[in-house]
Design a protein around this motif. Structure first.
Motif, PDB file in Angstrom:
ATOM      1  N   ASP A 266     -50.339 -15.308  49.471  1.00  0.00           N
ATOM      2  CA  ASP A 266     -49.593 -15.789  48.299  1.00  0.00           C
ATOM      3  C   ASP A 266     -48.151 -15.296  48.357  1.00  0.00           C
ATOM      4  O   ASP A 266     -47.895 -14.168  48.793  1.00  0.00           O
ATOM      5  N   PRO A 267     -47.222 -16.134  47.827  1.00  0.00           N
ATOM      6  CA  PRO A 267     -45.812 -15.726  47.852  1.00  0.00           C
ATOM      7  C   PRO A 267     -45.540 -14.389  47.168  1.00  0.00           C
ATOM      8  O   PRO A 267     -44.653 -13.638  47.582  1.00  0.00           O
TER       9      PRO A 267
ATOM     10  N   LEU B  25     -56.726 -17.974  40.543  1.00  0.00           N
ATOM     11  CA  LEU B  25     -55.432 -17.664  39.912  1.00  0.00           C
ATOM     12  C   LEU B  25     -54.441 -18.802  40.050  1.00  0.00           C
ATOM     13  O   LEU B  25     -53.586 -19.000  39.187  1.00  0.00           O
TER      14      LEU B  25
ATOM     15  N   HIS C 286     -33.090 -25.618  42.471  1.00  0.00           N
ATOM     16  CA  HIS C 286     -34.029 -26.366  41.633  1.00  0.00           C
ATOM     17  C   HIS C 286     -33.835 -25.995  40.159  1.00  0.00           C
ATOM     18  O   HIS C 286     -33.775 -26.862  39.285  1.00  0.00           O
TER      19      HIS C 286
ATOM     20  N   ILE D  58     -39.533 -18.794  44.802  1.00  0.00           N
ATOM     21  CA  ILE D  58     -39.725 -18.537  46.238  1.00  0.00           C
ATOM     22  C   ILE D  58     -38.426 -18.680  47.033  1.00  0.00           C
ATOM     23  O   ILE D  58     -38.273 -18.050  48.075  1.00  0.00           O
TER      24      ILE D  58
ATOM     25  N   TYR E  10     -36.965 -15.013  47.189  1.00  0.00           N
ATOM     26  CA  TYR E  10     -37.736 -13.806  47.526  1.00  0.00           C
ATOM     27  C   TYR E  10     -37.185 -13.091  48.765  1.00  0.00           C
ATOM     28  O   TYR E  10     -37.342 -11.886  48.903  1.00  0.00           O
TER      29      TYR E  10
ATOM     30  N   PHE F 175     -43.625 -15.850  32.878  1.00  0.00           N
ATOM     31  CA  PHE F 175     -45.014 -15.475  32.581  1.00  0.00           C
ATOM     32  C   PHE F 175     -45.699 -15.016  33.862  1.00  0.00           C
ATOM     33  O   PHE F 175     -45.279 -15.351  34.965  1.00  0.00           O
TER      34      PHE F 175
ATOM     35  N   TYR G 230     -49.797 -14.891  35.276  1.00  0.00           N
ATOM     36  CA  TYR G 230     -51.080 -15.498  34.876  1.00  0.00           C
ATOM     37  C   TYR G 230     -52.015 -14.493  34.205  1.00  0.00           C
ATOM     38  O   TYR G 230     -52.815 -14.850  33.348  1.00  0.00           O
TER      39      TYR G 230
ATOM     40  N   LEU H  21     -45.805 -19.810  54.262  1.00  0.00           N
ATOM     41  CA  LEU H  21     -45.518 -20.201  52.878  1.00  0.00           C
ATOM     42  C   LEU H  21     -44.013 -20.407  52.674  1.00  0.00           C
ATOM     43  O   LEU H  21     -43.591 -21.195  51.840  1.00  0.00           O
TER      44      LEU H  21
ATOM     45  N   GLY I 104     -42.859 -23.767  54.355  1.00  0.00           N
ATOM     46  CA  GLY I 104     -43.537 -24.988  53.898  1.00  0.00           C
ATOM     47  C   GLY I 104     -44.633 -25.446  54.846  1.00  0.00           C
ATOM     48  O   GLY I 104     -44.934 -26.635  54.917  1.00  0.00           O
TER      49      GLY I 104
ATOM     50  N   ASN J   7     -47.698 -25.130  54.483  1.00  0.00           N
ATOM     51  CA  ASN J   7     -48.913 -25.500  53.738  1.00  0.00           C
ATOM     52  C   ASN J   7     -48.691 -26.716  52.843  1.00  0.00           C
ATOM     53  O   ASN J   7     -47.615 -26.937  52.311  1.00  0.00           O
TER      54      ASN J   7
ATOM     55  N   GLY K  56     -50.982 -27.879  49.534  1.00  0.00           N
ATOM     56  CA  GLY K  56     -52.059 -27.274  48.752  1.00  0.00           C
ATOM     57  C   GLY K  56     -52.140 -25.787  49.054  1.00  0.00           C
ATOM     58  O   GLY K  56     -51.168 -25.164  49.500  1.00  0.00           O
TER      59      GLY K  56
END
Ligand code: NAP
Length: 328
Positions: free
Chosen positions: A45-46, A126, A223, A243, A246, A270, A272, A315, A318, A320, A322
């Motif tokens: 995960d990032p 998650l 973005h 991302i 990072y 936020f 999760y 990650l 790019g 991946n 999904g």
């Protein structure tokens, strides 16, 4: 002998293979209430990039020369906890390794719902919960809203697209490259932006001529700036991840950030875990959407513990579509 990836040095900028080493783990004693698990899938995960820095955050940093951690699912192969039997499928946080010895209290049994255990690292884990609570709670998104979501072909982003469609929103998703854009369209997005094909501020203006009500941010950087530029009055932004920054050496400058004031934009970060007490709502809704086919999941699976750092680094380029997983 069990093996685990260790962080051997803290990366500056983009990590490289040299920051990691695969080492044998000393045989752990299976004490009272302890369980031994053979992992089948590891999540990369990032957010793990943040744990490689020696800074205080919402999760503690990885320690140098200690085994790394992360989400994983696997099968119980030995148990000294009466709550777990050999053969049980479990999820836990001792990833980046092939076998884990853990206290039973740190494991969660995967319910026998007829879905693959690895779904609990993605759409039913998650990833899905981040999309669900980020969109519906942090951003208060509702039917009729025009939503912009970045990294829309990724794990969280693809869940956001589908949840938003199930809830009656107009969805604009961005992703890198034509193939990923086709995938985002296949998930039901009304408009898709290939952010690598041209300036985002222009493409988002074209995709949303009347502006956006909601922005779900997975990327930050340009973005986020484009979303500021095209936000409608009282727009709501859920800041999930950034991302794009990072691994950045320099802070990002925002050209359109002053629109937060004139357009009364609500910007809500936020994590999760803020919503863990409400996971029942998530399982009810996501379970229903998966059963009805309204939400589909896709994984990118990299084979072999040896390739875990490669999967993690993918990650950021790019690699991946999904959820990115490592299969053992
Ligand atoms: P992901 O989207 O499956 O994978 C990362 C994707 O980001 C890549 O496939 C790539 O897609 C895109 N990307 C990478 N570098 C980029 C850049 N410089 N500019 C634009 N796009 C870039 O990962 P995920 O697990 O679903 O996580 C998505 C975001 O949510 C991350 O920022 C993560 O940190 C955050 N997150 C937050 C929480 C929370 O509780 N707040 C929980 C989980 C995840 P393209 O090929 O389209 O560029």
């Amino acid at each position: 002998m069990a093996r685990a990836w260790h962080l051997t040095s803290r990366p500056t900028g983009m990590p490289t293979a040299d920051n990691f080493a695969l080492k044998e783990l000393a045989q752990a004693e299976l004490g009272d209430r302890m369980v031994q698990v053979k992992n089948s899938y590891l999540s990369v995960d990032p957010y793990m990039r943040g744990r490689m820095n020696d800074v205080k955050s919402y999760v503690p940093p990885f320690q140098i020369d200690a085994p790394m951690e992360g989400g994983a699912v696997g099968e119980v192969i030995e148990s000294r906890d009466p709550a777990f039997a050999v053969g049980d499928q479990v999820m836990h946080m001792l990833g980046w390794r092939d076998e884990a010895v853990a206290a039973g209290t740190s494991l969660n049994k995967i319910p026998a719902l007829g879905v693959e255990p690895r779904e609990f690292l993605g759409m039913l884990g998650l990833t899905g919960a981040t999309a669900y609570f980020g969109l519906l709670e942090a951003a208060s998104a509702k039917a009729g809203d025009t939503l912009f979501v970045s990294a829309a072909a990724g794990a969280v982003g693809s869940a956001v697209v589908q949840i938003a469609k199930a809830k009656g929103m107009t969805v604009i998703g961005s992703a890198g490259g034509a193939e990923k854009c086709d995938y985002v369209r296949s998930l039901g997005a009304d408009q898709v932006i290939d952010y690598k094909a041209g300036p985002l501020v222009k493409s988002l203006g074209k995709a949303a001529p009347d502006g956006i009500d909601v922005y779900f941010d997975n990327v930050g950087g340009d973005h986020l700036d484009a979303a500021f530029a095209h936000a409608k009055q009282n727009a709501r932004f859920a800041i999930c991840g950034m991302i794009d920054v990072y691994n950045a050496a320099e802070p990002q400058a925002f050209r359109y950030i002053m629109r937060v004031i004139s357009m009364r934009i609500r910007v809500q970060g936020f994590i999760y875990t803020d919503y863990l007490p409400r996971m029942g709502e998530f399982y009810r809704d996501m379970g229903g959407w998966i059963a009805s086919g309204a939400v589909k999941s896709r994984d990118t699976v990299v084979d072999g513990l040896e390739r875990t750092p490669e999967a993690f680094l993918g990650l950021f380029s790019g690699a991946n579509t999904g959820k990115m997983l490592v299969k053992l």
